[in-house]
Motif scaffolding. Structure first.
Motif, PDB file in Angstrom:
ATOM      1  N   ARG A  18      46.077  -3.496  22.681  1.00  0.00           N
ATOM      2  CA  ARG A  18      45.522  -2.322  23.355  1.00  0.00           C
ATOM      3  C   ARG A  18      45.548  -1.105  22.426  1.00  0.00           C
ATOM      4  N   ASP A  19      46.684  -0.916  21.755  1.00  0.00           N
ATOM      5  CA  ASP A  19      46.801   0.228  20.849  1.00  0.00           C
ATOM      6  C   ASP A  19      45.812   0.113  19.687  1.00  0.00           C
ATOM      7  N   ALA A  20      45.649  -1.121  19.161  1.00  0.00           N
ATOM      8  CA  ALA A  20      44.709  -1.335  18.056  1.00  0.00           C
ATOM      9  C   ALA A  20      43.283  -1.036  18.508  1.00  0.00           C
ATOM     10  N   LEU A  21      42.946  -1.498  19.703  1.00  0.00           N
ATOM     11  CA  LEU A  21      41.594  -1.264  20.227  1.00  0.00           C
ATOM     12  C   LEU A  21      41.342   0.218  20.456  1.00  0.00           C
ATOM     13  N   ARG A  22      42.370   0.901  20.954  1.00  0.00           N
ATOM     14  CA  ARG A  22      42.210   2.329  21.205  1.00  0.00           C
ATOM     15  C   ARG A  22      41.891   3.081  19.930  1.00  0.00           C
ATOM     16  N   SER A  23      42.597   2.756  18.850  1.00  0.00           N
ATOM     17  CA  SER A  23      42.312   3.487  17.605  1.00  0.00           C
ATOM     18  C   SER A  23      40.979   3.047  17.015  1.00  0.00           C
ATOM     19  N   ALA A  24      40.624   1.761  17.169  1.00  0.00           N
ATOM     20  CA  ALA A  24      39.315   1.302  16.687  1.00  0.00           C
ATOM     21  C   ALA A  24      38.208   2.047  17.420  1.00  0.00           C
ATOM     22  N   VAL A  62      31.879  -3.947  23.353  1.00  0.00           N
ATOM     23  CA  VAL A  62      32.727  -5.145  23.407  1.00  0.00           C
ATOM     24  C   VAL A  62      34.188  -4.732  23.411  1.00  0.00           C
ATOM     25  N   GLU A  63      34.514  -3.772  22.528  1.00  0.00           N
ATOM     26  CA  GLU A  63      35.901  -3.331  22.430  1.00  0.00           C
ATOM     27  C   GLU A  63      36.373  -2.657  23.709  1.00  0.00           C
ATOM     28  N   SER A  64      35.516  -1.844  24.309  1.00  0.00           N
ATOM     29  CA  SER A  64      35.987  -1.163  25.514  1.00  0.00           C
ATOM     30  C   SER A  64      36.072  -2.133  26.691  1.00  0.00           C
ATOM     31  N   ARG A  65      35.220  -3.184  26.672  1.00  0.00           N
ATOM     32  CA  ARG A  65      35.333  -4.200  27.724  1.00  0.00           C
ATOM     33  C   ARG A  65      36.658  -4.957  27.579  1.00  0.00           C
ATOM     34  N   SER A  69      39.929  -5.119  30.115  1.00  0.00           N
ATOM     35  CA  SER A  69      40.571  -6.367  30.552  1.00  0.00           C
ATOM     36  C   SER A  69      42.065  -6.334  30.271  1.00  0.00           C
ATOM     37  N   ILE A  70      42.420  -5.791  29.102  1.00  0.00           N
ATOM     38  CA  ILE A  70      43.830  -5.709  28.728  1.00  0.00           C
ATOM     39  C   ILE A  70      44.575  -4.747  29.654  1.00  0.00           C
ATOM     40  N   GLU A  71      43.973  -3.586  29.911  1.00  0.00           N
ATOM     41  CA  GLU A  71      44.602  -2.620  30.826  1.00  0.00           C
ATOM     42  C   GLU A  71      44.833  -3.262  32.197  1.00  0.00           C
ATOM     43  N   HIS A  72      43.823  -4.028  32.625  1.00  0.00           N
ATOM     44  CA  HIS A  72      43.893  -4.683  33.921  1.00  0.00           C
ATOM     45  C   HIS A  72      45.040  -5.699  33.944  1.00  0.00           C
ATOM     46  N   PRO A 101      45.324 -13.937  26.670  1.00  0.00           N
ATOM     47  CA  PRO A 101      46.420 -13.257  27.384  1.00  0.00           C
ATOM     48  C   PRO A 101      45.945 -12.344  28.508  1.00  0.00           C
ATOM     49  N   TYR A 102      44.698 -11.880  28.450  1.00  0.00           N
ATOM     50  CA  TYR A 102      44.251 -10.985  29.515  1.00  0.00           C
ATOM     51  C   TYR A 102      43.478 -11.722  30.610  1.00  0.00           C
ATOM     52  N   ALA A 103      43.550 -13.063  30.605  1.00  0.00           N
ATOM     53  CA  ALA A 103      42.899 -13.828  31.675  1.00  0.00           C
ATOM     54  C   ALA A 103      43.607 -13.557  32.999  1.00  0.00           C
TER      55      ALA A 103
END
Ligand SMILES: [Zn+2]
Length: 139
Positions: A18-24, A62-65, A69-72, A101-103
């Motif tokens: 999640r942190d990696a995606l946020r900075s990306a 794609v990243e925000s989707r 999913s991860i936040e969820h 892992p986010y399934a």
């Protein structure tokens, strides 16, 4: 016990991701801003710019989707529902959670969603309705 430990490991993985995606995503946004503030060049430049713009925004989508999913999934961990299928409430096998892992939906229900084109929510309503009918039949 092993399942709880495995879920804790997955939580760490999800938080890192999640942190990696946020900075990306933050990086992509500044890139998009740079492209837009640039002086308009010739037609080729403009075409390249718009192509790049499109790729960046697709990537960001794609990243925000994935981020959503991860936040969820993390939310479900907080609620203690993580690892249970959102549709049938069955346990999602660890093998699936390790792979994704986010399934939040088991493979059987996921296939049903793909087959019927229903959302997880409407499928759950159908499953609930079907089990209500079964109860009526039994009583
Ligand atoms: Zn299910």
């Amino acid at each position: 016990m092993a399942r709880n430990e495995a879920i804790l490991n997955l939580k760490a993985i999800l938080v890192r991701r999640r942190d990696a995606l946020r900075s990306a995503l933050a990086g992509d946004l500044s890139l998009l801003k740079e492209l837009r503030s640039g002086e308009p060049g010739d037609v080729m430049d403009a075409a390249l710019d718009s192509a790049q713009d499109e790729i960046s925004s697709q990537l960001a989508e794609v990243e925000s989707r994935e981020l959503a999913s991860i936040e969820h999934a993390l939310e479900r961990m907080r609620d203690g529902d993580y690892g249970l299928c959102e549709v049938c409430e069955g346990k999602i096998p660890m093998a699936r959670l390790n792979a994704l892992p986010y399934a939040t939906i088991c493979i059987t229900c996921q296939r049903e969603i793909e087959r019927t084109g229903l959302s997880a929510e409407s499928l759950r309503e159908e499953v609930e309705m079907a089990s209500d009918e079964e109860e009526v039949d039994v009583s």
